[in-house]
Design an enzyme around this catalytic site. Sequence first.
Site, short mmCIF file in Angstrom:
data_model
loop_
_atom_site.label_atom_id
_atom_site.label_comp_id
_atom_site.label_asym_id
_atom_site.label_seq_id
_atom_site.Cartn_x
_atom_site.Cartn_y
_atom_site.Cartn_z
N ASP A 72 33.02 17.97 -18.29
CA ASP A 72 33.57 16.65 -18.58
C ASP A 72 33.70 15.78 -17.34
O ASP A 72 34.19 14.67 -17.41
CB ASP A 72 34.92 16.76 -19.31
CG ASP A 72 35.98 17.46 -18.47
OD1 ASP A 72 35.73 17.69 -17.28
OD2 ASP A 72 37.04 17.78 -19.02
N ASP A 111 30.94 23.61 -20.39
CA ASP A 111 32.40 23.66 -20.48
C ASP A 111 32.75 23.47 -21.96
O ASP A 111 31.94 22.95 -22.73
CB ASP A 111 32.98 22.52 -19.64
CG ASP A 111 34.46 22.35 -19.85
OD1 ASP A 111 35.19 23.34 -19.73
OD2 ASP A 111 34.89 21.21 -20.16
N ASP A 155 35.78 19.51 -13.92
CA ASP A 155 34.68 20.42 -13.64
C ASP A 155 33.84 19.99 -12.44
O ASP A 155 32.75 20.52 -12.22
CB ASP A 155 33.78 20.54 -14.87
CG ASP A 155 34.48 21.26 -16.02
OD1 ASP A 155 35.06 22.32 -15.78
OD2 ASP A 155 34.45 20.73 -17.14
N CYS A 176 0.64 3.20 3.16
CA CYS A 176 1.39 2.58 4.26
C CYS A 176 2.88 2.91 4.12
O CYS A 176 3.57 3.12 5.13
CB CYS A 176 1.22 1.07 4.24
SG CYS A 176 -0.51 0.54 4.29
N CYS A 183 0.84 -1.19 0.00
CA CYS A 183 0.00 0.00 0.00
C CYS A 183 0.88 1.24 0.00
O CYS A 183 1.71 1.41 0.89
CB CYS A 183 -0.90 -0.04 1.23
SG CYS A 183 -1.46 1.56 1.81
#
Length: 699
Positions: A592, A395, A596, A16, A13
């Site tokens: 990349d 980038d 970065d 639940c 459920c």
Amino acid sequence: MDKRRYILKNLDCPGCAAKIETALQKGLNDNTINVNFTNKTVLLKKEYFNTANEIVKNTDPGVELIDFSKINNDNEQFNKKFILTKIFLSLFFYTIALIYKNISAPNLTIEYLLFLIPYFLIGYPVILKSLNNLKNRQLFDENFLIVVATIGAIFIKELPEAVAVMLFYNIGEFLQDLAVDRSKKSITNLLSLKVEYATVIKNEKYITKKPDDVNVGEIIVVKPGEKIPLDGVVIEGESFIDTSALTGESKLKKVKEGDEILSGMINDSNLLKIKVTKPYSESTISKILDLVENATENKSKTEKFITKFAKTYTPIVVYTAVFIAFIPPLILQESYTLWIYRALILLVISCPCALVISIPLSYFAGIGKAAKNGIIVKGSNHLEALTDTGAVAFDKTGTLTEGVFKINKIVTKNGATEEEILRFAAYAEFNSNHPIAKAILSEYEDEIDINQIEEYEEIKGYGIKTKVSGKTVLVGNDGLMHLMNIEHDDCDVDHSVVYVAVDNKFLGYILIDDIVKSESKLALDKLKKLGIQNIIMLTGDNYSAASKIANQIGIKEFYANLLPQDKIKKVNEIKEKLSAQNKKKRVVFVGDGINDAPVIAVSDVGVAMGGIGSSITIEAADIIIMDDSPISVPKAIEISKLTKKNAKENIIFSLAVKVIFVTLGIAGTATMWQAVFADVGVALIAVLNSMRIFIKKLN
């Protein structure tokens, strides 16, 4: 501390699941805990297991917390067959009861007995759960509401409808579970990643092992048509491999001796011998499956909202039902039986299943759709955030360009020779893994004598300082020359540039060419079609080199000569500017993945290109693009919009049906059968609607 995945056995459920999640968060004092109803799992610290299990049992006594590895699929199949058998037997006895009721002058005692047999046969698990919920004072649980509604119907002598509600409620729950299981299997089938065995060469014999039993350094054999079970390096053989399961890209890729190869790919043509470089737990397959399976742990705002809404909606409808049962007949002096029947209809409609289950399944399907296209999304929240993309910052190197460099020209200064510049550059870059370093080293044909390299220092964002045969060598960008006060000219060149200085004397520079990816311009065009006009390029390269690339692919706004910290600052500026225009809009940064990582981490949505092999990438990024193609960025955004649209459809449909039947129930024109449809029937339709995401074609 690491968390482990546990199964919530017998959790059937969604309401639940929400209650268990709240109880675990409070009991363990951890607001990050998420119960995944789709997978019926929860991630917990191992030492919390016993406490968590007690909390789960107290919240929903029928549910048990067990280790993921101990789940028995055979038992699951047996339980489904057992439930199906009960359904058919109950239908059989229900039919007999209906036939008996319609004969002339039926005996009331026998009639009750015949109807109660299918009622208890199909309904006893629901009745047991409702009694436990009553003991725990959980009066708004769907099991309790169904039992109250059906027992009420029995007391007002609506026996056929009481049994029908219990019977069709269980049928609906069974079909709903089947549909959810089907959606989970659809993702597994779409990924097609998991490998059951690996063939290891040992003492010139082939031995079959489970992938997680294979050690790093062992040699495995992969025959044509087989999936590659572990990450490694090809040591013998040449073949074409199918990478579509990882990248969504249907083209075959050629591999030969010395090439790296990732688990999950399929060997297409010739036998390959591969030296294993990573254990299974750290392999590409394992990482991807783990990311996809856990993605729905990070819930979207829409999921969190609908869960809170259901907690409010259910009590309101229940209290309305109590009001309708007793107040109108008192005021209107009408039969209590009539108004109690109407109230019982509202109790059935008040069950929140359709609302709570439909949204997570939409996002589950969306994450699977993305994975099929080589896009790994680490959470529903990130997929939802993509729908509000207002700006995309890219980038340059390795993202919009190939990142595969070659030397275009060496420019000499102050009496230096090309050979001298190349030699010092090669020695300085010997310990670097940067693509430009590889280009320089591949051009330098002589052997590197590592004994001549006495010191090595990487100056982040600038370049390298080292000592070669007692000489201080500086190799890097224009900023490094300024930082070290090296007199030089040609500060702005229309290429990527590596400057070289030795003992404070400027020797010259190396011009490096980088090729624009063929999909870059198309990716930008698709972003614009999606309504995203703010497209920016951020690069550490000089202005002229950046301008050249920007003009090639049609980027109007770009920023050059940026150090890693400058990129972070620039992304924050873009975020502030965008927020001033529209606070809901988000900034996506695409890089990349390794260099970065810091700026990926600070952006609203961080996207890493082709970085599944890097733990830094996986840690920092919200989304990982497996095929290294910028075209996947607009694809990801399109999938996010498709997913959110599907979730909205499910919400509107579920609420509309419930409102209609609540109105009809109050007016006295709805039946209990229709009320069951407004609960489990609507939930089932919402599940099936979510599956449409898989088959929808992308533009």
